[in-house]
Scaffold this active site. Structure first.
Site, mmCIF file in Angstrom:
data_model
loop_
_atom_site.group_PDB
_atom_site.id
_atom_site.type_symbol
_atom_site.label_atom_id
_atom_site.label_comp_id
_atom_site.label_asym_id
_atom_site.label_seq_id
_atom_site.Cartn_x
_atom_site.Cartn_y
_atom_site.Cartn_z
ATOM 1 C CB THR A 274 -6.310 -3.989 1.672
ATOM 2 O OG1 THR A 274 -7.413 -3.740 2.530
ATOM 3 C CG2 THR A 274 -5.639 -2.828 1.323
ATOM 4 C CG ASP B 203 -2.109 0.652 0.868
ATOM 5 O OD1 ASP B 203 -2.673 0.371 -0.122
ATOM 6 O OD2 ASP B 203 -2.934 1.108 1.898
ATOM 7 C CG ASP C 23 -12.360 3.918 -1.243
ATOM 8 O OD1 ASP C 23 -11.250 3.420 -1.475
ATOM 9 O OD2 ASP C 23 -12.918 4.156 -0.208
ATOM 10 C CD GLU D 43 -6.687 4.140 1.656
ATOM 11 O OE1 GLU D 43 -7.448 3.511 2.620
ATOM 12 O OE2 GLU D 43 -6.331 3.513 0.464
ATOM 13 C CB SER E 38 -15.692 0.875 -4.136
ATOM 14 O OG SER E 38 -16.038 0.754 -2.900
ATOM 15 C CB ILE F 276 -3.956 -1.814 -2.437
ATOM 16 C CG1 ILE F 276 -2.482 -2.076 -2.838
ATOM 17 C CG2 ILE F 276 -4.581 -3.146 -2.593
ATOM 18 C CD1 ILE F 276 -1.814 -3.146 -2.091
ATOM 19 C CG ASP F 277 -10.994 0.062 -3.989
ATOM 20 O OD1 ASP F 277 -11.200 0.588 -3.106
ATOM 21 O OD2 ASP F 277 -11.508 -0.771 -4.606
#
Length: 414
Positions: free
Chosen positions: A180, A92, A351, A115, A322, A177-178
């Site tokens: 995780t 990440d 997201d 993020e 998402s 990283i969407d």
């Protein structure tokens, strides 16, 4: 902002026409194959230089994720038990550092909204593994890349770094990283690296990399994709969208060994063609149940079952974040992604932003539950949060208004 599909295509394109509504899912799947760095001429894309850079950096970021993910598994492919989240943390933060470093080289004046900040890895002695993960992926000489360079790159996208006020702003949005949980789960699950560019308040381009996406048109759902058994199946795609130029995908180079020969063809994406809510394929967040959503009053959900009856819909199970669900809608594998806003959870812009333009340019639609476009400037200071009324509705466009009309009459019953 008005998003529209490009209607003229490069003269050099290799174009193949397929039936508009193949069985069993009516995809808008005319297939356009274009051999080039981008799937459309540079003169058609005002931000082609930014998009080319975004494609390269997302490919590199996906390779970083794949390499780090391998540390989760034994030689037999079993998940190695770990008491902490070290691998996903390294990936990440490593992706955020890598993307920030590369973008700042070419576009130093464009800020980054992302993020993470470096405080966590500083306090948990994770700086060395993050720097190690980044060093062999960045175009910066490894010997000249310092720990401070990496930490500063991470913090470039962190909170309290970038403030815009009320004026329209230009900035990158990154989700390192969407999904995780999918990353930790391994190959059967999906995760996405997502990068988009906002210019004067409008999303103008987006790139999503999904290393575990199964490139096989026989799969009609993400569950099918997640349940693959054949190791020879092609894995990994990159999806790109540019305002006015459509949404396109191709194989993800970073998933492959240097010796592997792959096609450089781009394939144009269209949302599916379902025109009735009862026939549509739905996605919802893992953290929400179908019963928590308004449409559950009218329809029961059958998970991954084509044999739906009266007053039933097909709900696709998907172990992912998402952005992968936006990818599913944009590529025609799903018809609807619906998310309910909750007072206890802030909806973050990273997201959704890149998914929004990919769906728009594929012919779909994204609004809140009252039909208003999502306001990226709602967070007037940092542009990190969005506040949709009721929730977010992502569809193929054809059934969007049908669902919007259902929500007000039944949401009070849920």
């Amino acid at each position: 902002m008005n998003f529209h599909l490009l209607r003229s295509y490069p003269a050099s394109s290799v174009i193949q026409f397929f039936p508009r509504y193949p069985s069993p899912a009516p995809h808008r799947s005319r297939l356009f194959l274009v051999r080039s760095n981008l799937p459309f001429p540079n003169e058609k894309a005002m931000y082609h230089r930014e998009l080319e850079t975004a494609v390269k950096v997302v490919e590199s970021a996906c390779r970083l994720c794949v390499d780090v993910q391998r540390s989760l598994f034994s030689d037999e492919g079993q998940i190695v038990e770990k008491k902490d989240q070290t691998p996903v943390t390294v990936a990440d933060f490593g992706v955020q550092a890598l993307v920030s470093l590369e973008l700042s080289k070419l576009f130093p004046s464009i800020p980054l909204v992302a993020e993470e900040d470096s405080s966590f890895i500083r306090s948990n002695n994770l700086v060395d593994p993050v720097v190690s993960a980044v060093s062999d992926k960045t175009s910066i000489d490894e010997e000249s890349l310092s720990h401070d360079d990496v930490l500063e790159a991470i913090d470039r996208g962190g909170k309290n770094v970038f403030a815009t006020g009320t004026k329209p702003a230009t900035y990158w949005i990154l989700d390192p990283i969407d999904g995780t949980r999918g990353f930790v789960k391994g190959s059967p699950a999906l995760y996405v690296v997502g990068l988009s560019l906002v210019v004067e308040g409008d999303i103008v381009l987006g790139v999503m990399g999904c290393p575990n996406w199964v490139v096989d048109t026989s799969f009609q759902s993400t569950t099918d994709a997640q349940g693959y058994k054949n190791s020879s199946l092609q894995l990994g795609i990159i999806m790109v969208a540019h305002v006015g130029c459509g949404t396109w995908t191709k194989r993800l180079k970073s998933m492959l060994d240097c010796s592997t020969k792959i096609s450089s063809d781009w394939t144009r994406c269209f949302v599916d063609g379902y025109s009735l809510v009862s026939n549509a394929r739905f996605c919802i967040p893992e953290s929400q149940t179908w019963e928590s959503l308004p449409l559950s009053v009218l329809y029961k959900a059958r998970i991954d079952d084509d044999n739906v009856g009266d007053k039933e819909i097909r709900l696709l199970s998907a172990y992912c974040g998402s952005l992968c669900k936006y990818l599913m809608v944009a590529s025609g594998r799903a018809s609807v992604f619906i998310l309910r806003a909750r007072s206890e959870k802030v909806i973050r812009v990273w997201d959704h932003a890149v998914g929004m333009i990919c769906v728009h340019e594929a012919g779909g639609k994204v609004t809140d539950w009252k039909g208003s476009e999502l306001d990226l400037a709602a967070d007037q200071i940092e542009r990190r949060s969005i506040y949709p009324a009721g929730g977010i509705l992502v569809t193929n466009g054809t059934i969007h208004n049908q669902i919007l009309q259902m929500i007000p009459s039944i949401s009070s019953q849920v």
